[in-house]
Design an enzyme around this catalytic site. Structure first.
Site, PDB file in Angstrom:
ATOM      1  CE  LYS A   1      -3.998   1.962   2.478  1.00 20.32           C
ATOM      2  NZ  LYS A   1      -4.903   1.862   3.635  1.00 20.32           N
TER       3      LYS A   1
ATOM      4  CB  SER B   1      -8.300   3.858   2.632  1.00 13.19           C
ATOM      5  OG  SER B   1      -7.446   3.168   3.541  1.00 13.19           O
TER       6      SER B   1
ATOM      7  CB  SER C   1      -8.878   1.238   5.599  1.00 14.02           C
ATOM      8  OG  SER C   1      -9.492   2.485   5.496  1.00 14.02           O
TER       9      SER C   1
END
Lengths: 494, 95
Positions: free
Chosen positions: A79, A159, A183
């Site tokens: 990420k 997210s 998330s």
């Protein structure tokens, strides 16, 4: 040869150990898959091809000569929130333009220590603020899943939308992700993947771009419960550089996966039965309860009376902490600078241009609730409510509950550009209604794909555990996975 | 509670985010929608409840007060938009 990208992490690890294929071949297969898919899915914001092949060559040497780590030669996506030395790290924000850290986050350093290979950096909501991956400066990620008979683009959740989409679409063997209000678990549920947010303090936050420090935790997204357990074992561990990192031994989480739920007590919180909850979610939850009973668990109805206050309290605590953490982006130390007539002008113009609308909105809210005269009414009150939310869980666990079973999300994936959601920020926030309590209490939570809705889209169940008892979540999560026995592979259209 | 246009501008100044005249109304609507949403917290009786400071019952660790890192200013400023001799450069702030 079979398509190497379709192997689970566990199977890929075995194939590498058995010399069925090399780390270079496995990495090459993923890089080709990324090249073909990324223009359509937008899961990666940076592809580190050369570094991946170099890492893979090193892994091949270790696999041949001994000294191979537990993730030796396994290609991962990271990420964009994790600091990676010399590599694109922008939290999918314009304000961090060109930022390449001089350091490596502890979590990613742990993965490289164990032999993993980095394929690139994954798209996400800007600064991890969002539930659809639409707030990214790099544009939305597209969910590999589509409704039956439809070509409409769906969001992968957020997210960690890039992480979930990349794992689901076979663009990495597993991915790192982070979870502040849901998330990891919400995008996992939207893509038919497994995501776990461990207990606060299990994974070091050092070197991870901060959003809300008392809530942020790193964790993996993977294709199976076992793969998630293997990943979390490598990611976890005490780190003196994070003052909230907990000095506890890391169990071999994968060893707990087949432990079953016989003799466990699974709590079912009545407050999670929300008004207007779709019948499909209700039915899925009931199905999960039946699976637990069939495997020898006892079901107990429990009450978590402050559940409904978790989301409003979160929307005070998280923006408040964000407004403090994101004060550092001022056009001086890194990233974007917009020049103005004086230094204040420079700060204001840089931050107005560098942050997207959702981030600006949350920074404004956070600044307001911390401002003179409002601090007690908002922030202190929210932190008191947080104490009550945590106490609800403590009472349930003290009453003999080993884990709590809930739906992961109130719906399946929705459309990119959904008008209801974009018109009303609060509607978007409601995506996290089942997951956010877990962050507020610092507990571990896992989302496991458990069924499909009428349109053929994946739906997930969530298990919530006692502090530092991720092992029970892997064991119970595996029961869901095994009982559902559904192939959560999206039909390839990209 | 809700915010008026003047408050929106004041928050923008505190947050160091430029709020243009034509953006005030939009911000005001969004902030008030969120403040309306969090208003339900007023229903909760928090008498005698301690505000949470840490989700895990732990003391923040302290380390020895010694220098353990540093000595590489060029790395510290490596990502800055404007530097000179390993200093961050900003517009003049003192006349």
């Amino acid at each position: 040869m079979t398509d190497l990208t379709k192997l689970t992490l566990a199977a890929a690890r075995k194939g590498l150990a058995d010399k069925a294929f090399s780390a270079t071949e496995l990495t090459g297969a993923y890089l080709s898959a990324i090249d073909a898919a990324n223009p359509k899915l937008n899961a990666y914001v940076a592809i580190t091809r050369e570094k991946a092949l170099e890492d893979a060559a090193v892994s091949d040497k270790r696999l041949a000569n001994g000294g191979a780590g537990p993730l030796e030669g396994i290609p991962l996506g990271i990420k964009d929130l994790f600091g990676t030395q010399g590599v694109h790290t922008q939290a999918a924000s314009h304000i961090l333009d060109g930022f390449k850290p001089e350091y490596e986050s502890t979590v990613t350093a742990n993965l490289w220590r164990d032999g993993a290979v980095m394929l690139g950096k994954l798209n996400m909501d800007e600064f991890a603020m969002g539930s659809s991956n639409e707030t990214s400066y790099y544009g939305p990620v597209v969910n590999p899943w589509r409704s039956n008979g439809s070509n409409a683009q769906l969001v992968p959740g957020g997210s960690s939308g890039g992480s979930a989409a990349a794992v689901s679409a076979w663009l990495c063997a597993a991915a790192t992700a982070t979870d502040t209000g849901g998330s990891i678990r919400q995008p996992a549920a939207f893509t038919g993947t497994v995501g776990i947010k461990p207990t606060y303090g299990r994974c070091s936050r050092w070197g991870v771009v901060a959003f809300a420090s008392s809530l942020d935790q790193a964790g993996p997204i993977a294709r199976t419960v076992e793969d998630a357990a293997i990943m979390l074992t490598s990611m976890s561990g005490f780190d003196a550089k994070d003052s909230t990192s907990v000095d506890l031994a890391v169990p071999d989480f994968a060893a707990a996966v087949e432990r079953g739920v016989k003799g466990l007590t699974i709590g079912i919180p009545r407050e999670y039965r929300m008004d207007g909850m779709p019948d499909e979610i209700e039915a899925l939850w009931k199905q999960g309860i039946d699976w637990m009973v069939a495997e020898g668990a006892t079901i107990k109805d429990i009450s978590l009376p402050h559940t409904k206050y978790a989301l409003p309290a979160y929307y005070i605590v998280a923006p408040a902490e964000a407004s403090s953490n994101l004060a550092r982006y001022d056009g001086v130390k890194y990233g974007l600078r917009v020049t103005g007539k004086d230094i204040t002008d420079m700060y204001e113009l840089t931050r107005a241009k560098g942050f997207g609308a959702e981030v600006r909105r949350r920074l404004m809210i956070g600044t307001y609730v911390l401002s003179a005269g409002y601090y007690d009414a908002y922030y202190v009150r929210a932190q008191k409510v947080r104490t009550l939310i945590k106490r609800d869980f403590e009472l349930a666990f003290a009453d003999g509950v080993d884990a709590i079973l809930t739906p992961a999300t109130p719906s399946a994936a929705f459309g990119v550009g959904d008008e209801d959601m974009s018109a009303d920020p609060v509607k978007m926030y409601l995506n996290d209604i089942f997951t956010v309590t877990v962050n507020m209490a610092g507990l571990p939570g896992i989302a496991v794909p458990a069924g499909k809705d009428a349109a053929g889209l994946p739906l997930g169940l969530q298990l919530i555990g006692k502090p530092f008892d991720e092992e029970t979540l892997f064991a119970a999560g595996r029961v869901i996975e095994r009982s559902a026995a559904i192939d959560f592979s999206p039909a390839k259209w990209w | 509670m809700s915010v008026d246009a003047a408050t929106v501008k004041r928050i923008g100044r505190l947050a160091r985010i430029r709020v243009e005249e034509n953006e005030v109304e939009k911000y005001q609507g969004e902030i008030n929608a969120i403040l309306g949403f969090v208003e339900q917290l007023d229903e909760v009786d928090v008498t005698g409840v301690e505000p949470m400071t840490s989700v895990t019952p732990m003391q923040l660790r302290r380390r020895d007060d010694v220098v353990t890192d540093g000595g590489y200013p060029e790395k510290v400023v490596a990502n800055a938009p404007l530097t000179e001799d390993n200093f961050f450069m900003v517009p003049k702030v003192i006349e």
